[in-house]
Design an enzyme around this catalytic site. Structure first.
Site, PDB file in Angstrom:
ATOM      1  N   LYS A 188       4.748   4.047   8.935  1.00 41.21           N
ATOM      2  CA  LYS A 188       4.021   4.883   7.919  1.00 41.21           C
ATOM      3  C   LYS A 188       3.443   6.170   8.176  1.00 41.21           C
ATOM      4  CE  LYS A 188       4.064   2.253   3.895  1.00 41.21           C
ATOM      5  NZ  LYS A 188       3.181   1.489   2.862  1.00 41.21           N
TER       6      LYS A 188
ATOM      7  N   LYS B 225       6.292  -4.410  -7.737  1.00 42.37           N
ATOM      8  CA  LYS B 225       6.600  -3.947  -9.057  1.00 42.37           C
ATOM      9  C   LYS B 225       7.023  -5.003  -9.779  1.00 42.37           C
ATOM     10  CE  LYS B 225       8.145   0.112  -6.265  1.00 42.37           C
ATOM     11  NZ  LYS B 225       9.275   0.600  -5.434  1.00 42.37           N
TER      12      LYS B 225
ATOM     13  N   GLU C 217       5.478   6.996   0.693  1.00 45.87           N
ATOM     14  CA  GLU C 217       6.279   6.315   1.694  1.00 45.87           C
ATOM     15  C   GLU C 217       7.716   6.446   1.235  1.00 45.87           C
ATOM     16  OE1 GLU C 217       6.954   2.283   2.400  1.00 45.87           O
ATOM     17  OE2 GLU C 217       6.727   1.647   0.357  1.00 45.87           O
TER      18      GLU C 217
ATOM     19  N   ARG D 186      16.589   2.561   2.117  1.00 40.75           N
ATOM     20  CA  ARG D 186      17.876   1.551   1.672  1.00 40.75           C
ATOM     21  C   ARG D 186      17.747   1.720  -0.028  1.00 40.75           C
ATOM     22  NH1 ARG D 186      14.060  -1.554  -0.887  1.00 40.75           N
ATOM     23  NH2 ARG D 186      11.955  -1.746  -0.118  1.00 40.75           N
TER      24      ARG D 186
HETATM   25  P1  ADP Z   1       4.141  -1.028   0.548  1.00 43.02           P
HETATM   26  O1  ADP Z   1       5.071  -0.483   1.757  1.00 43.02           O
HETATM   27  O2  ADP Z   1       3.341  -2.259   0.929  1.00 43.02           O
HETATM   28  O3  ADP Z   1       5.075  -1.150  -0.826  1.00 43.02           O
HETATM   29  P2  ADP Z   1       3.078   1.536  -0.438  1.00 43.02           P
HETATM   30  O4  ADP Z   1       2.507   2.360   0.581  1.00 43.02           O
HETATM   31  O5  ADP Z   1       4.544   1.835  -0.884  1.00 43.02           O
HETATM   32  O6  ADP Z   1       2.947   0.293   0.383  1.00 43.02           O
HETATM   33  O7  ADP Z   1       1.975   1.207  -1.624  1.00 43.02           O
HETATM   34  C1  ADP Z   1       2.485   0.049  -2.667  1.00 43.02           C
HETATM   35  C2  ADP Z   1       1.558   0.261  -3.795  1.00 43.02           C
HETATM   36  O8  ADP Z   1       0.387   0.226  -3.488  1.00 43.02           O
HETATM   37  C3  ADP Z   1       1.778   1.575  -4.714  1.00 43.02           C
HETATM   38  O9  ADP Z   1       2.574   1.604  -5.326  1.00 43.02           O
HETATM   39  C4  ADP Z   1       0.370   1.559  -5.071  1.00 43.02           C
HETATM   40  O10 ADP Z   1       0.273   0.710  -6.392  1.00 43.02           O
HETATM   41  C5  ADP Z   1      -0.686   1.325  -4.168  1.00 43.02           C
HETATM   42  N1  ADP Z   1      -0.993   2.398  -3.438  1.00 43.02           N
HETATM   43  C6  ADP Z   1      -0.630   2.701  -2.135  1.00 43.02           C
HETATM   44  N2  ADP Z   1      -1.463   3.783  -1.769  1.00 43.02           N
HETATM   45  C7  ADP Z   1      -2.558   4.013  -2.572  1.00 43.02           C
HETATM   46  C8  ADP Z   1      -3.380   4.862  -2.703  1.00 43.02           C
HETATM   47  N3  ADP Z   1      -3.705   5.879  -1.632  1.00 43.02           N
HETATM   48  N4  ADP Z   1      -4.562   4.895  -3.566  1.00 43.02           N
HETATM   49  C9  ADP Z   1      -4.160   3.866  -4.594  1.00 43.02           C
HETATM   50  N5  ADP Z   1      -3.156   2.912  -4.712  1.00 43.02           N
HETATM   51  C10 ADP Z   1      -2.275   3.042  -3.622  1.00 43.02           C
END
Ligand code: ADP
Length: 449
Positions: free
Chosen positions: A116, A237, A287, A291
């Site tokens: 990431k 989600k 991110e 996929r």
């Molecule tokens: P993963 O790969 O574990 O799913 P993500 O980076 O996609 O991690 O983040 C998953 C969720 O975490 C996001 O949809 C959001 O709800 C929360 N999140 C991630 N980054 C932040 C941030 N900088 N501030 C607030 N919430 C965040």
């Protein structure tokens, strides 16, 4: 076109891929663990191969067993589905080295986006706005203090190899930083075998908005609009919508173009999703998923495009069958993730389904491998069904979803259906007024009611 595809996954997503293959007259090979002998996707596949015992490590993550199954069955290609090996660059590479086509992006793109920190660097280089945070990894607690004081509290410490919402820790002030930092590293090490972490500003009321893209080998890139996945529990989600109730037409077109442009610059091919947080009219890249997504059906419903079919065509070296201007967004779609869990305690509830009735009618789609008598095994992800509803606008979609949820019967196990029945009649949801923290706060009240 491929003659035979091995589906390296299980459950509803294996069935979803099987369905696309059948409509393309491609033979399917299912792989299964001894816990999935009676699974629907195994019964429906043209061929099936047992790849090991129940624990995923010995079956669905067992690369040699999967490659042997592909060899024995004479498959041309391997579709990894969602989860398990879908974002494992080494697997994608081995698939190709063994002479099969990997239905997905290049191993290098999977590798880049799976890290990431690297993903954020690449995103920035390709013109995507990113969440303010550390440049690269945080190597020490002193480093953490220095970065946090520049970006401002609260901050979020995230695992570089993270996924599934794990390995994320908030520090609301300087006092909390040391604990958050060491906990995040420990959790990252335990879950991902890699304790590298980075830091971001913690956004207090963002929505999670992601853009679906598809790209072929010829540089054609099309975006298929956005999904709003802000209804989450533990960063996972629960309910997704397309389009987002929060975006204007201009914002939608703009973020779609920005995402497609970045994908073009990356030279990416296959389906992919760029995830953003959206707050006060601004987008921040978090991110990219290299996929198919669990929530892909809502995009299919509003665009009429079969994403799995297009993904297979692209993997086969064919150009995209449509251009950006051919994509028309029609109506509104919502997906409810139905898990085999208690709807308020979220304690997993595997076991035998004693009676089952899925809803139907215009605009109602159920992606599930459940049936009456099916035994939900305790070993895997608890997602057992996705209820997807489509209607001409959001208001009608909510009415249709409410009646579909009322029709749905799953007996013998606990599911999260009752939670969705509460959500669909909730005023904030009806008004489209929610952010990523809404559900966790609302749960306290929902549990009492
Ligand atoms: P993963 O790969 O574990 O799913 P993500 O980076 O996609 O991690 O983040 C998953 C969720 O975490 C996001 O949809 C959001 O709800 C929360 N999140 C991630 N980054 C932040 C941030 N900088 N501030 C607030 N919430 C965040």
């Amino acid at each position: 076109m491929f003659k035979k595809i091995l589906i390296a996954n299980r459950g509803e997503i294996a069935l979803r891929i099987h369905r696309a293959c059948k409509e393309m007259e491609i033979q399917t090979v299912a792989v299964y663990s001894t816990a999935d002998t009676d699974a629907m996707y195994v019964r429906l596949a043209d061929e099936s191969v047992c790849i090991g015992p129940a624990p995923s490590k010995e079956s669905y993550l067992n690369i040699p067993a999967i490659l042997s199954a592909a060899t024995i069955s004479g498959a041309d290609a391997i579709h990894p589905g969602v989860g398990f090996l879908a974002e494992n660059a080494q697997f994608a590479q081995m698939v190709e080295e063994h002479g099969f086509v990997f239905v997905g992006p290049s191993p290098q793109h999977i590798r880049d986006m799976g890290d990431k920190i690297r993903a954020k660097e690449l995103a920035e280089e390709c013109g995507l706005p990113i969440v303010p945070g550390s440049k690269g990894a945080i190597e020490s607690i002193d480093d953490a203090h220095a970065v946090a004081s520049t970006i401002g509290y609260p901050v979020l410490i995230k695992a570089s190899g993270g996924g599934g919402g794990k390995g994320m820790k908030i520090a609301r002030s300087q006092d909390e930083l040391a604990d958050a930092y060491s906990l995040a590293r420990a959790e990252a090490k335990a879950n991902f075998g890699n304790d590298q972490v980075y830091m971001e500003r913690y956004l207090s009321k963002p929505r999670h908005i992601e853009v679906q893209i598809i790209a072929d080998h010829f540089g054609n890139v099309v975006h298929l609009g956005e999904r709003d996945c802000s209804i989450q529990r533990r960063h996972q989600k629960v309910w997704e919508e397309a389009p987002s109730p929060a975006l204007s037409l201009e914002e939608r077109a703009k973020i779609g173009e920005v995402a497609a442009d970045a994908i073009r610059k990356m030279g990416y091919r296959s389906v992919g999703t760029i995830e953003f947080l959206y707050e006060n009219g601004e987008f921040f890249f978090i991110e990219m998923n290299t996929r198919l997504q669990v929530e892909h059906p809502i995009t299919e419903m509003i665009t009429g495009i079969d994403l799995v079919e297009e993904q297979i065509r692209v993997a086969n070296g064919m150009p995209l069958s449509f251009k950006q201007e051919d994509v028309k967004f029609l109506g509104h779609a919502i997906e409810c993730r139905i898990n085999a869990e208690h709807h308020h305690t979220f304690i997993p509830s595997p076991g035998q389904i004693t009676n089952y009735h899925a809803p139907g009618g215009l605009g109602v789609r159920v992606d599930s491998a459940m049936y009456s008598g099916y035994k939900v095994p305790p070993y895997y992800d608890s997602l057992v069904a996705k209820l997807i509803v489509h209607a001409k606008d959001r208001r009608e979609c909510l009415f249709r979803l409410k009646r579909a949820l009322e029709e749905y019967v799953v007996g013998g196990i606990e599911t999260t259906l009752p939670l969705h029945r509460q959500l669909v009649t909730n005023e904030d949801i009806i008004n489209g007024q929610y952010d990523i923290h809404w559900l966790e706060k609302a749960l306290e009240k929902l549990i009492d009611s």
